[in-house]
Motif scaffolding. Structure first.
Motif, PDB file in Angstrom:
ATOM      1  N   ARG B  52    -109.998  -2.607 -20.302  1.00  0.00           N
ATOM      2  CA  ARG B  52    -109.033  -1.642 -19.751  1.00  0.00           C
ATOM      3  C   ARG B  52    -107.723  -1.657 -20.553  1.00  0.00           C
ATOM      4  O   ARG B  52    -107.242  -0.632 -21.016  1.00  0.00           O
ATOM      5  N   GLY B  53    -107.143  -2.846 -20.677  1.00  0.00           N
ATOM      6  CA  GLY B  53    -105.860  -2.962 -21.365  1.00  0.00           C
ATOM      7  C   GLY B  53    -105.975  -2.670 -22.854  1.00  0.00           C
ATOM      8  O   GLY B  53    -105.078  -2.068 -23.453  1.00  0.00           O
ATOM      9  N   ALA B  54    -107.078  -3.102 -23.436  1.00  0.00           N
ATOM     10  CA  ALA B  54    -107.255  -2.880 -24.875  1.00  0.00           C
ATOM     11  C   ALA B  54    -107.362  -1.393 -25.186  1.00  0.00           C
ATOM     12  O   ALA B  54    -106.701  -0.877 -26.092  1.00  0.00           O
ATOM     13  N   ARG B  55    -108.174  -0.690 -24.403  1.00  0.00           N
ATOM     14  CA  ARG B  55    -108.327   0.751 -24.637  1.00  0.00           C
ATOM     15  C   ARG B  55    -107.011   1.484 -24.342  1.00  0.00           C
ATOM     16  O   ARG B  55    -106.647   2.432 -25.036  1.00  0.00           O
ATOM     17  N   ALA B  56    -106.304   1.025 -23.308  1.00  0.00           N
ATOM     18  CA  ALA B  56    -105.019   1.651 -22.983  1.00  0.00           C
ATOM     19  C   ALA B  56    -104.050   1.501 -24.149  1.00  0.00           C
ATOM     20  O   ALA B  56    -103.357   2.447 -24.534  1.00  0.00           O
ATOM     21  N   ALA B  57    -104.002   0.294 -24.727  1.00  0.00           N
ATOM     22  CA  ALA B  57    -103.045   0.038 -25.810  1.00  0.00           C
ATOM     23  C   ALA B  57    -103.440   0.770 -27.091  1.00  0.00           C
ATOM     24  O   ALA B  57    -102.601   1.388 -27.753  1.00  0.00           O
ATOM     25  N   VAL B  58    -104.715   0.716 -27.439  1.00  0.00           N
ATOM     26  CA  VAL B  58    -105.157   1.376 -28.681  1.00  0.00           C
ATOM     27  C   VAL B  58    -104.993   2.892 -28.562  1.00  0.00           C
ATOM     28  O   VAL B  58    -104.586   3.573 -29.509  1.00  0.00           O
ATOM     29  N   SER B  59    -105.281   3.428 -27.363  1.00  0.00           N
ATOM     30  CA  SER B  59    -105.176   4.886 -27.186  1.00  0.00           C
ATOM     31  C   SER B  59    -103.726   5.351 -27.145  1.00  0.00           C
ATOM     32  O   SER B  59    -103.450   6.530 -27.356  1.00  0.00           O
ATOM     33  N   ALA B  60    -102.778   4.432 -26.882  1.00  0.00           N
ATOM     34  CA  ALA B  60    -101.358   4.805 -26.825  1.00  0.00           C
ATOM     35  C   ALA B  60    -100.704   4.831 -28.203  1.00  0.00           C
ATOM     36  O   ALA B  60     -99.592   5.340 -28.352  1.00  0.00           O
TER      37      ALA B  60
END
Lengths: 325, 325
Positions: B52-60
């Motif tokens: 969750r956090g990894a995808r949130a950060a990479v997508s931001a």
């Protein structure tokens, strides 16, 4: 049997049955050579899909009939489903189980408030035991698969698969179903035929207990030579049902037969890749997807994991034989 | 950090992150002495909430920055989350992992397309290794917890808990969260504070690595004496984060500390009762619910199972020591 009965069951089951997710893993896709979508009914209440049919059947009884209690024959998963459904309605449940059923299944059935009567498969007649108890106490028999309300309840899993596949844009796929007497298989087949006809059911059975596969091939009901002794206890039945077989004949593709070793390999993959506990009989459909890829068509396959009620030593043995790392 | 950032992350994650179900078992309720609702993030993609956090950060990240690739330090779960997110965006991921990380975590990270650089915890400086690689290749560091977009991504699990608890009529409960650096804990706490303020987060840690519990008690950041060596590798961190700690101070109740034995006992219960594979660090919150009931308030408790990436021998050992049947 028709879709209306399944939809009526779905309405009665809302808020009781768990809507299990549709899972996947790139590692499984790689082994299978196609996309694998997994419907984990091991996460259902009581650890198997059987609660769907049991609750559907118990909830369909007239109130005054239900009040006298219910009775079932089962090696374990149907037993737990009926026990929980009866407990929820506050009525008695008597479950007749073979004395060699998995320990966890016997213990859980008792813990869910049922009265468990054990019998010896080789020397006692379970039907006679059941008939005597039913007559004495006015109990209603909840059959494990060859019963329209039970099939309708299992079919609610098919309604979920149709919805979830559609949400992923999947409208063409084979759907592999762990198959014993055919209640789960025929229920899902009926639901998909009505809701997503591009999804075709394929029954999956363990070697030595492939009565449905042979029956579909010959066009008439074939029996298994043995009726006990396999690793996949949950799906070992003598023959397809009188109600389930014609439905499977009309709607299902050919059966797929996997070995006990393949079932254990699939258990090890479910552990490593899905973080799920599958019982041997619950893992046969995943085994077919992973190790019988050449018998399957299409770029996506849906598989059921029908249950997770496995005794600890059986699970550890599967990981030790076939796990990685 | 505010709820808007979590909701923005939820929007970006829709269709990528799996909405995990909320599970339960009457057997667990009985041990705990209250209703136990389980949020199984072991069923999340990559086997833990970290995606969750990894995808949130990479997508931001701005597209041109992301195109240069990302880098992360991780013993395994964050590693896999970042690897999958990077793979999905088609950008390079370099993951710096301790050479004693669980084998499955190293293998999976590689299999998800990342370049894994192993270092020796006792003799090498991972920050120096990371800085050199980042500078040379223009990689962006995705921190494991002390980073607003990562916290926002983990917070999406809290949005789901708020929704799912509400659907069950639960508006007052303690929510036990497996806690390392506090990203998951603070993200869930922020989401619940905004969406369901009657749900209060309690961090749960393993004995010997209870930095958050001690820090909440003393009111300032406390460090662990050791930074490796425990069974619960996923949640062993030196100290709470500079961003996560004030959030936890403001919103969380006191920490709960469980033993490694209790974590293994909870793994055995998750196997038998939920049909789930939990890793040791992922089982500490369930352990608190089951074995520290007197430290918890209310008639319902929500617990996270934060991950299921456990090597086979570790899982078998837990079942052999503490399983039943």
């Amino acid at each position: 049997m028709d879709i209306e009965r399944i939809e009526a069951a779905a309405t009665r089951l809302t808020g009781h049955v768990r809507r299990t997710p549709l899972l996947s893993s790139p590692f499984l896709d790689e082994i299978a050579g196609r996309r694998v979508l997994v419907k984990p009914e091991c996460l259902q209440h009581t650890g198997s899909f059987k609660y769907r049919g049991a609750r559907a059947a118990v909830s369909a009884l007239p109130e005054d009939v239900r009040a006298n209690g219910v009775i079932a024959f089962s090696s374990g998963n149907h037993a737990q489903g009926v026990a929980l459904a009866a407990q929820q309605f506050g009525v008695a449940a008597v479950i007749i189980m073979p004395s060699d059923a998995p320990r966890m299944k016997i213990d859980n059935t008792r813990a869910l408030g049922a009265e468990v009567v054990l019998y010896d498969r080789s020397t006692e007649d379970r039907d006679a035991i059941g008939a005597e108890l039913s007559n004495a106490r006015g109990l209603t028999l909840i059959k494990p698969f060859d019963e329209p309300e039970v099939i309708a309840g299992q079919g609610t899993c098919g309604l979920e698969i149709a919805d979830q596949a559609k949400a992923l844009g999947v409208t063409e796929a084979e759907v592999l179903v762990c198959c014993g007497g055919g209640g789960f298989t025929s229920g899902i087949a009926l639901a998909l035929d009505a809701k997503s006809p591009g999804l075709r059911v394929r029954p999956v059975e363990p070697e030595g207990f492939d009565d449905v596969t042979r029956s579909l091939k010959s066009g008439r009901i074939e029996r298994n030579a043995a009726t006990s002794g396999g690793l996949c206890d949950a799906i070992i039945t003598p023959q397809p049902g009188a109600i389930t077989f014609p439905i499977m004949q009309r709607l299902c593709g050919p059966g797929i037969v996997v070995t006990d070793d393949e079932a254990q390999m699939a258990m090890a993959q479910a552990f490593a890749r899905l973080k799920l506990v599958a019982e041997p009989g619950g893992a046969v459909a995943l085994a077919a997807a992973l190790y019988h890829a050449d018998e399957i068509e299409g770029d996506t396959v849906v598989v059921t994991i029908s249950g997770g009620n496995v005794d600890r030593p059986v699970f550890i043995a599967a990981l030790e034989r076939f796990g990685e790392g």
